[in-house]
Write an enzyme that holds these catalytic residues in place. Structure first.
Site, PDB file in Angstrom:
ATOM      1  N   ALA A 168      13.872  60.515 -44.002  1.00 41.14           N
ATOM      2  CA  ALA A 168      12.541  59.917 -43.393  1.00 41.14           C
ATOM      3  C   ALA A 168      11.629  59.111 -44.532  1.00 41.14           C
ATOM      4  O   ALA A 168      10.538  59.420 -43.919  1.00 41.14           O
ATOM      5  CB  ALA A 168      11.939  60.971 -42.411  1.00 41.14           C
ATOM      6  N   ARG A 226      10.840  45.525 -41.224  1.00 37.92           N
ATOM      7  CA  ARG A 226      11.201  44.740 -40.320  1.00 37.92           C
ATOM      8  C   ARG A 226      10.324  45.446 -39.137  1.00 37.92           C
ATOM      9  O   ARG A 226      10.181  44.481 -38.058  1.00 37.92           O
ATOM     10  CB  ARG A 226      12.646  44.715 -39.979  1.00 37.92           C
ATOM     11  CG  ARG A 226      13.200  43.962 -41.091  1.00 37.92           C
ATOM     12  CD  ARG A 226      14.580  43.631 -40.666  1.00 37.92           C
ATOM     13  NE  ARG A 226      15.716  44.662 -40.659  1.00 37.92           N
ATOM     14  CZ  ARG A 226      16.779  44.842 -40.026  1.00 37.92           C
ATOM     15  NH1 ARG A 226      17.299  43.681 -39.282  1.00 37.92           N
ATOM     16  NH2 ARG A 226      17.530  45.927 -40.090  1.00 37.92           N
ATOM     17  N   GLY A 262      29.043  49.937 -42.638  1.00 38.69           N
ATOM     18  CA  GLY A 262      30.017  50.542 -43.429  1.00 38.69           C
ATOM     19  C   GLY A 262      31.314  50.767 -42.629  1.00 38.69           C
ATOM     20  O   GLY A 262      31.410  51.189 -41.256  1.00 38.69           O
ATOM     21  N   ARG A 266      -4.490  66.259 -17.191  1.00 35.38           N
ATOM     22  CA  ARG A 266      -4.309  66.034 -18.820  1.00 35.38           C
ATOM     23  C   ARG A 266      -3.792  67.541 -19.305  1.00 35.38           C
ATOM     24  O   ARG A 266      -3.922  68.595 -18.565  1.00 35.38           O
ATOM     25  CB  ARG A 266      -5.521  65.794 -19.184  1.00 35.38           C
ATOM     26  CG  ARG A 266      -5.997  64.364 -18.908  1.00 35.38           C
ATOM     27  CD  ARG A 266      -7.366  64.017 -19.184  1.00 35.38           C
ATOM     28  NE  ARG A 266      -7.721  64.445 -20.528  1.00 35.38           N
ATOM     29  CZ  ARG A 266      -9.010  64.447 -20.899  1.00 35.38           C
ATOM     30  NH1 ARG A 266     -10.198  64.267 -20.066  1.00 35.38           N
ATOM     31  NH2 ARG A 266      -9.315  64.787 -22.334  1.00 35.38           N
TER      32      ARG A 266
END
Length: 452
Positions: A13, A19, A144, A319
């Site tokens: 991570a 991008r 790959g 909530r």
């Protein structure tokens, strides 16, 4: 069944995800109200890993803080320079020193690998030294390639380094790999960066393993499981795929969705059989709706529990900490936060109930507000069983209204109301004869003068 050997997870991570065009680390972008990396961690949890190591880099502190909230036993290590996937896995070497089981490598930006697929890899490890997860790609493109010989996996070749013959192969590499921890780190130590990117590829361990006469095999899964997220467009597509799957699962589990395409789920939403969900309902994290409950249109729920026979909405908001017991009702434009509505309690219109307990069978009238916050501290309101709270009552917490007590409409309650009592705190009404007519005449005259 899980592995007969202990399993450790290494989750990569560390990438920036340029991008995505975002200040947020890529693995923290969300699908189903959870960061991408959390989806990968949840899949790995089905293997009951003995250790879970997360390799962070870009935005490391933010990633570590966020993921710790989901699992406080995660071990974090940092890759300060991004020199390839083998280099990233190698950062977990010290954290797994002495670990004698298997290591599975997953990716924080690949959220859809399933627990079932990981179990298939565990099963394959019974007879193979190294197991790689592959998929048959519709458009192999930049992936790959897995180069096989019968059932044996001989090598993984990155697209930019592949020959034309190798590029014709459609069996592609997901990046997910499993082998014994000792084997993993021994192989990584021999990985070189003699490639087009001058990076240390984890994929090179397959060739190194075969050179040592170790066996390697590929387990395959559906291409959709291997979807990696690199752009906002891909993130949106992944969200759509996630929602479509959750809707299908809900319908197959016996949940009624009046408008499936407008119902949005979180990663951990739990809906019981025969629950009824109206149009345009949004589920945030940590919601359980039991069998036979109904959530009406345009409601938003998060961090709450709705019991059998309860009704919510339309246009309601639950909530975190909202608990609705059997037969409780929450109506239109009502907000419930950190509060329990006991069996059969009703809050039907235009009210806010926070930090409170509403007793069984109590009725809370329209426009009621529990005034729970003094600017620094939160305070609690208790409404007894069978109490009747008149419209536009303000309950200034901490305060308690007893069982079968009442408040008159417009009352401001600042003191406890004993069982069975009626609380009234209105200012006495005074009518001024003819004054309204005189006042309007005066105002209209002023307006005419101003407009002249």
């Amino acid at each position: 069944m899980v592995s007969s050997k202990p399993v450790a997870l290494v989750l990569l991570a560390a990438g920036q995800g340029s991008r995505m065009n975002s200040n947020l680390p890529k693995v923290l972008h969300q699908i189903g109200a959870a960061p991408l990396a959390v989806h990968a961690l949840r899949a790995a949890s089905t293997l009951e890993p003995e250790k879970s190591v997360v390799v962070t880099g870009h935005g490391a502190e933010m990633v570590e803080t966020t993921l710790s909230k989901h699992d406080d036993e995660l071990i974090f290590v940092r890759q300060t320079e991004q020199n390839g996937t083998a280099h990233a896995v190698d950062q977990a070497r010290a954290a797994l020193d002495g670990f004698t089981g298997d290591v599975v490598v997953l990716y924080g930006d690949t959220p859809f690998v399933s627990g079932e697929t990981l179990q298939s890899m565990v099963d394959a490890r019974e007879t193979a030294d190294v197991v790689v997860l592959g998929f048959n790609a519709k458009d192999p493109g930049r992936y790959g390639r897995l180069i096989t010989n019968g059932t044996s996996l001989d090598a993984i070749v990155e697209a930019k380094d592949a020959t034309p013959e190798q590029l014709a192969v459609t069996l592609c590499n997901s990046g997910v790999v499993m082998c014994a921890a000792q084997t993993m780190f021994e192989l990584i130590a021999d990985v070189k960066n003699e490639n087009a990117s001058e990076e240390y590829y984890l994929t090179d361990i397959i060739g190194l393993a075969r050179a040592r006469d170790l066996t390697a095999v590929a387990v395959t899964c559906d291409e959709a499981e291997t979807l990696g997220i690199n752009t906002r467009r891909e993130l949106a597509a992944a969200e759509a795929a996630f929602q479509a799957r959750k809707r299908t699962e809900a319908l197959e589990d016996g949940v009624s969705l009046a408008s499936p395409e407008s119902t949005f789920f979180a990663y951990d939403t739990v809906l019981g059989r025969d629950a009824v969900i109206g149009p345009n309902v949004v589920f945030g994290p940590d919601v359980t709706v039991e069998s036979g409950a109904e959530i009406k249109a345009f409601s938003h729920l998060e961090g709450c529990h709705v019991s059998q026979g309860a009704v919510v909405g339309p246009f309601a908001r639950l909530r975190p900490g909202a608990e609705l017991e059997e037969g409780a009702k929450v109506g239109n434009f009502v907000e419930i936060k950190n509060a329990t509505l006991a069996e059969g309690a009703k809050v039907n219109h235009l009210s806010y109930v926070g930090d409170a307990h509403v007793g069984a069978g109590a009725n809370v009238g329209a426009g009621t507000i529990t005034c729970n916050y003094d600017g620094v501290f939160k305070h609690r309101t208790v409404i007894g069983a069978g109490a009747f709270i008149g419209s536009n009552t303000l309950l200034v917490a901490p305060v308690e209204v007893g069982a079968e007590a009442m408040t008159g409409s417009g009352t401001v309650v600042t003191e406890d109301v004993p069982d069975g009592d009626l609380a009234l705190s209105r200012v006495r009404q005074t009518n001024k004869t003819g004054l309204a007519r005189k006042l309007m005449q005066m105002l209209r005259a002023k307006k005419m003068k101003k407009d002249a």
